[in-house]
Design a protein around this motif. Structure first.
Motif, PDB file in Angstrom:
ATOM      1  N   SER A  75      22.912  20.912 -21.727  1.00 30.00           N
ATOM      2  CA  SER A  75      22.880  22.339 -21.401  1.00 30.00           C
ATOM      3  C   SER A  75      24.248  22.736 -20.878  1.00 30.00           C
ATOM      4  O   SER A  75      25.091  21.879 -20.608  1.00 30.00           O
ATOM      5  CB  SER A  75      21.799  22.637 -20.357  1.00 30.00           C
ATOM      6  OG  SER A  75      22.129  22.034 -19.113  1.00 30.00           O
ATOM      7  N   ALA A  76      24.470  24.036 -20.713  1.00 24.91           N
ATOM      8  CA  ALA A  76      25.761  24.499 -20.212  1.00 24.91           C
ATOM      9  C   ALA A  76      26.037  23.960 -18.811  1.00 24.91           C
ATOM     10  O   ALA A  76      27.180  23.624 -18.473  1.00 24.91           O
ATOM     11  CB  ALA A  76      25.799  26.026 -20.211  1.00 24.91           C
ATOM     12  N   GLY A  77      25.018  23.847 -17.985  1.00 17.28           N
ATOM     13  CA  GLY A  77      25.203  23.345 -16.625  1.00 17.28           C
ATOM     14  C   GLY A  77      25.126  21.834 -16.513  1.00 17.28           C
ATOM     15  O   GLY A  77      25.508  21.262 -15.497  1.00 17.28           O
ATOM     16  N   ARG A  78      24.619  21.187 -17.540  1.00 16.14           N
ATOM     17  CA  ARG A  78      24.482  19.722 -17.542  1.00 16.14           C
ATOM     18  C   ARG A  78      24.881  19.218 -18.926  1.00 16.14           C
ATOM     19  O   ARG A  78      24.042  18.932 -19.774  1.00 16.14           O
ATOM     20  CB  ARG A  78      23.032  19.345 -17.214  1.00 16.14           C
ATOM     21  CG  ARG A  78      22.815  17.860 -16.966  1.00 16.14           C
ATOM     22  CD  ARG A  78      21.336  17.532 -16.763  1.00 16.14           C
ATOM     23  NE  ARG A  78      20.521  18.001 -17.875  1.00 16.14           N
ATOM     24  CZ  ARG A  78      19.677  19.022 -17.808  1.00 16.14           C
ATOM     25  NH1 ARG A  78      19.545  19.709 -16.698  1.00 16.14           N
ATOM     26  NH2 ARG A  78      18.973  19.393 -18.878  1.00 16.14           N
ATOM     27  N   PRO A  79      26.203  19.117 -19.186  1.00 14.87           N
ATOM     28  CA  PRO A  79      26.675  18.842 -20.541  1.00 14.87           C
ATOM     29  C   PRO A  79      26.502  17.397 -21.004  1.00 14.87           C
ATOM     30  O   PRO A  79      26.645  17.118 -22.189  1.00 14.87           O
ATOM     31  CB  PRO A  79      28.156  19.208 -20.475  1.00 14.87           C
ATOM     32  CG  PRO A  79      28.525  19.004 -19.040  1.00 14.87           C
ATOM     33  CD  PRO A  79      27.317  19.378 -18.242  1.00 14.87           C
ATOM     34  N   GLY A  80      26.206  16.484 -20.099  1.00 15.90           N
ATOM     35  CA  GLY A  80      26.034  15.087 -20.488  1.00 15.90           C
ATOM     36  C   GLY A  80      24.582  14.757 -20.772  1.00 15.90           C
ATOM     37  O   GLY A  80      23.680  15.208 -20.068  1.00 15.90           O
ATOM     38  N   ALA A  81      24.341  13.992 -21.825  1.00 11.45           N
ATOM     39  CA  ALA A  81      22.975  13.598 -22.176  1.00 11.45           C
ATOM     40  C   ALA A  81      23.020  12.296 -22.959  1.00 11.45           C
ATOM     41  O   ALA A  81      24.036  11.964 -23.584  1.00 11.45           O
ATOM     42  CB  ALA A  81      22.289  14.681 -23.002  1.00 11.45           C
ATOM     43  N   THR A  82      21.919  11.566 -22.923  1.00 10.18           N
ATOM     44  CA  THR A  82      21.837  10.302 -23.653  1.00 10.18           C
ATOM     45  C   THR A  82      20.431  10.086 -24.170  1.00 10.18           C
ATOM     46  O   THR A  82      19.463  10.615 -23.620  1.00 10.18           O
ATOM     47  CB  THR A  82      22.262   9.115 -22.756  1.00 10.18           C
ATOM     48  OG1 THR A  82      22.284   7.906 -23.521  1.00 10.18           O
ATOM     49  CG2 THR A  82      21.315   8.952 -21.585  1.00 10.18           C
ATOM     50  N   CYS A  83      20.331   9.328 -25.229  1.00  9.47           N
ATOM     51  CA  CYS A  83      19.049   9.029 -25.856  1.00  9.47           C
ATOM     52  C   CYS A  83      19.151   7.658 -26.508  1.00  9.47           C
ATOM     53  O   CYS A  83      20.191   7.316 -27.086  1.00  9.47           O
ATOM     54  CB  CYS A  83      18.716  10.097 -26.898  1.00  9.47           C
ATOM     55  SG  CYS A  83      17.259   9.728 -27.894  1.00  9.47           S
ATOM     56  N   THR A  84      18.095   6.865 -26.413  1.00 10.20           N
ATOM     57  CA  THR A  84      18.058   5.536 -27.022  1.00 10.20           C
ATOM     58  C   THR A  84      16.800   5.380 -27.856  1.00 10.20           C
ATOM     59  O   THR A  84      15.696   5.675 -27.374  1.00 10.20           O
ATOM     60  CB  THR A  84      18.092   4.429 -25.948  1.00 10.20           C
ATOM     61  OG1 THR A  84      19.270   4.569 -25.160  1.00 10.20           O
ATOM     62  CG2 THR A  84      18.084   3.043 -26.587  1.00 10.20           C
ATOM     63  N   VAL A  85      16.960   4.945 -29.090  1.00  3.23           N
ATOM     64  CA  VAL A  85      15.843   4.657 -29.979  1.00  3.23           C
ATOM     65  C   VAL A  85      15.901   3.182 -30.337  1.00  3.23           C
ATOM     66  O   VAL A  85      16.947   2.688 -30.773  1.00  3.23           O
ATOM     67  CB  VAL A  85      15.890   5.515 -31.254  1.00  3.23           C
ATOM     68  CG1 VAL A  85      14.702   5.195 -32.162  1.00  3.23           C
ATOM     69  CG2 VAL A  85      15.905   6.992 -30.905  1.00  3.23           C
ATOM     70  N   GLY A  86      14.796   2.471 -30.124  1.00  2.00           N
ATOM     71  CA  GLY A  86      14.789   1.038 -30.375  1.00  2.00           C
ATOM     72  C   GLY A  86      13.711   0.622 -31.354  1.00  2.00           C
ATOM     73  O   GLY A  86      12.727   1.338 -31.571  1.00  2.00           O
ATOM     74  N   VAL A  87      13.898  -0.528 -31.967  1.00  2.00           N
ATOM     75  CA  VAL A  87      12.873  -1.174 -32.789  1.00  2.00           C
ATOM     76  C   VAL A  87      12.326  -2.341 -31.986  1.00  2.00           C
ATOM     77  O   VAL A  87      13.076  -3.220 -31.542  1.00  2.00           O
ATOM     78  CB  VAL A  87      13.453  -1.664 -34.125  1.00  2.00           C
ATOM     79  CG1 VAL A  87      12.420  -2.492 -34.885  1.00  2.00           C
ATOM     80  CG2 VAL A  87      13.897  -0.489 -34.976  1.00  2.00           C
ATOM     81  N   THR A  88      11.010  -2.339 -31.764  1.00  2.00           N
ATOM     82  CA  THR A  88      10.371  -3.375 -30.965  1.00  2.00           C
ATOM     83  C   THR A  88       9.503  -4.251 -31.844  1.00  2.00           C
ATOM     84  O   THR A  88       9.120  -3.878 -32.955  1.00  2.00           O
ATOM     85  CB  THR A  88       9.483  -2.760 -29.868  1.00  2.00           C
ATOM     86  OG1 THR A  88       8.389  -2.064 -30.492  1.00  2.00           O
ATOM     87  CG2 THR A  88      10.274  -1.785 -29.013  1.00  2.00           C
ATOM     88  N   SER A  89       9.195  -5.431 -31.340  1.00  2.74           N
ATOM     89  CA  SER A  89       8.273  -6.319 -32.036  1.00  2.74           C
ATOM     90  C   SER A  89       7.346  -6.973 -31.027  1.00  2.74           C
ATOM     91  O   SER A  89       7.722  -7.249 -29.886  1.00  2.74           O
ATOM     92  CB  SER A  89       9.037  -7.398 -32.823  1.00  2.74           C
ATOM     93  OG  SER A  89       9.825  -8.197 -31.958  1.00  2.74           O
ATOM     94  N   THR A  90       6.115  -7.169 -31.442  1.00  2.00           N
ATOM     95  CA  THR A  90       5.117  -7.851 -30.629  1.00  2.00           C
ATOM     96  C   THR A  90       4.317  -8.773 -31.534  1.00  2.00           C
ATOM     97  O   THR A  90       4.422  -8.715 -32.757  1.00  2.00           O
ATOM     98  CB  THR A  90       4.151  -6.847 -29.965  1.00  2.00           C
ATOM     99  OG1 THR A  90       3.534  -6.062 -30.993  1.00  2.00           O
ATOM    100  CG2 THR A  90       4.874  -5.934 -28.993  1.00  2.00           C
TER     101      THR A  90
END
Length: 353
Positions: A75-90
């Motif tokens: 956002s304009a007031g909070r310009p930093g952001a992060t996102c993580t997408v993972g592949v998991t196995s069970t």
């Protein structure tokens, strides 16, 4: 009267059922299915093209893709952001583990000098190729970055979007950089999709979304160093490479264009923890040159610029590690890089104008 009412109800019911069916078919036609997962503020959807978002990434039974973390959208007031997408196995009674992750970072460049140099070494690496169609950034099958338009700058620092990837190396909690996300085209599409989404949220999006249409030029090479100067430029290097007996070495020679030239070098003693590295970059476009703003300038600092043909062109060189020789050799190597590349692009010998 009763028969007429029943007929009207039958016709109305048929129309509603047809509308619902048509809506459902339309959703399937547009989205490929009504229940696709989306990731990173809605920028990506599963099965949308890139192999990391499709079945190819789910190679074994019990594997699934999930968003392991996501900050609020930029956002304009909070310009930093992060996102993580993972592949998991069970499976087989094992707990859920992550096999691979793709990480998105959106926001301004690091301000501290050493953090900025580390970012440049990782992201402006010689193994990556330039984005096409005049976009400022680079791409490989395992990562990419894009310099955002000036409207997205934060306190004079350029904002960037980076895609990076890691894969499990078999040791709990340990990760190795670089897992295949997809083709150059797929990684570029993922990069631009999340960049357009982020800029829209932050209020700095251009009038038209960023897109590419031209093919990518893959120019990176990997070579043994012992018989080659750095970057394949005579005089660039430390003069001691031929004596590196038992030293493992590699270099990646990336773009050689009027807008960008880059190469990265690594050498180490097998079995030792320490890696010595060197990086050389020429940035001839304003947004890429802005990545170096705020770093100390001068030949001893490994950063200088010239103004030629009306544009600012930046030359950068940095070496670190226990096998790096004395300061004089490092400065001589950088000076030769500036002179050679400056002459190639029509900027003379790199003397500041």
């Amino acid at each position: 009267m009763a028969d007429g009412a029943r007929k009207r109800r039958t016709v109305l019911g048929g129309l509603l059922a047809g509308a619902v069916l048509a809506t459902g078919l339309g959703a399937c036609a547009v989205n490929g299915g009504p229940f696709r997962e989306s990731y990173c503020w809605g920028a990506w959807q599963e099965d949308s093209g890139p192999s990391f978002l499709g079945d190819e990434a789910l190679g074994e039974s019990g594997s699934r893709r999930r968003e392991s973390s996501q900050s609020p959208a930029p956002s304009a007031g909070r310009p930093g952001a992060t996102c993580t997408v993972g592949v998991t196995s069970t499976g087989m009674g094992r707990p859920t583990t992550y096999d691979a992750k793709v990480v998105v970072d959106y926001g301004p460049l690091p301000e501290a000098v050493e953090e900025r140099r580390a970012w440049l070494a990782a992201n402006l690496h010689g193994s990556k190729s330039p984005l096409p169609d005049g976009l400022d950034g680079v791409v490989s099958v395992s990562g990419a970055f894009l310099v955002l338009p000036k409207a997205c700058d934060v306190k004079g620092r350029p904002s960037v979007v980076t895609l990076s990837s890691v894969r499990a190396d078999g040791t709990p909690g340990k990760w190795t950089a670089g897992t295949r996300i997809g083709t150059y085209e797929h990684v570029t599409r993922m990069l631009l999709d999340v960049a357009n989404t982020g800029m829209g949220s932050a209020g700095c999006a251009p009038e038209r979304p960023l897109r590419t249409a031209s093919p990518h030029v893959v120019v990176a090479h990997e070579d043994d160093l012992r018989d080659l100067p750095f970057c394949r430029i005579p005089g660039v290097g430390f003069g001691s490479e031929g004596s590196w007996i038992g030293v493992y070495s590699q270099q990646w020679i990336g773009a050689v264009t009027p807008r960008l030239q880059s190469c990265s070098v690594m050498w180490k003693i097998p079995g030792a923890r320490d890696e010595s590295t060197a990086q050389y970059v020429m940035a001839g476009s304003p947004r890429t040159a802005a990545l170096f703003e705020g770093l100390p300038e001068g030949i001893p600092e490994g950063l200088t610029h010239v103004t030629c043909q009306g544009r600012r062109t930046v030359f950068y060189g940095h070496a670190q590690g226990s096998l790096v020789p004395g300061k004089a050799a490092v400065e001589r190597s950088f000076t030769n890089f500036v002179r050679s590349v400056g002459n190639r692009i029509g900027c003379g010998n790199g003397v500041r104008a």
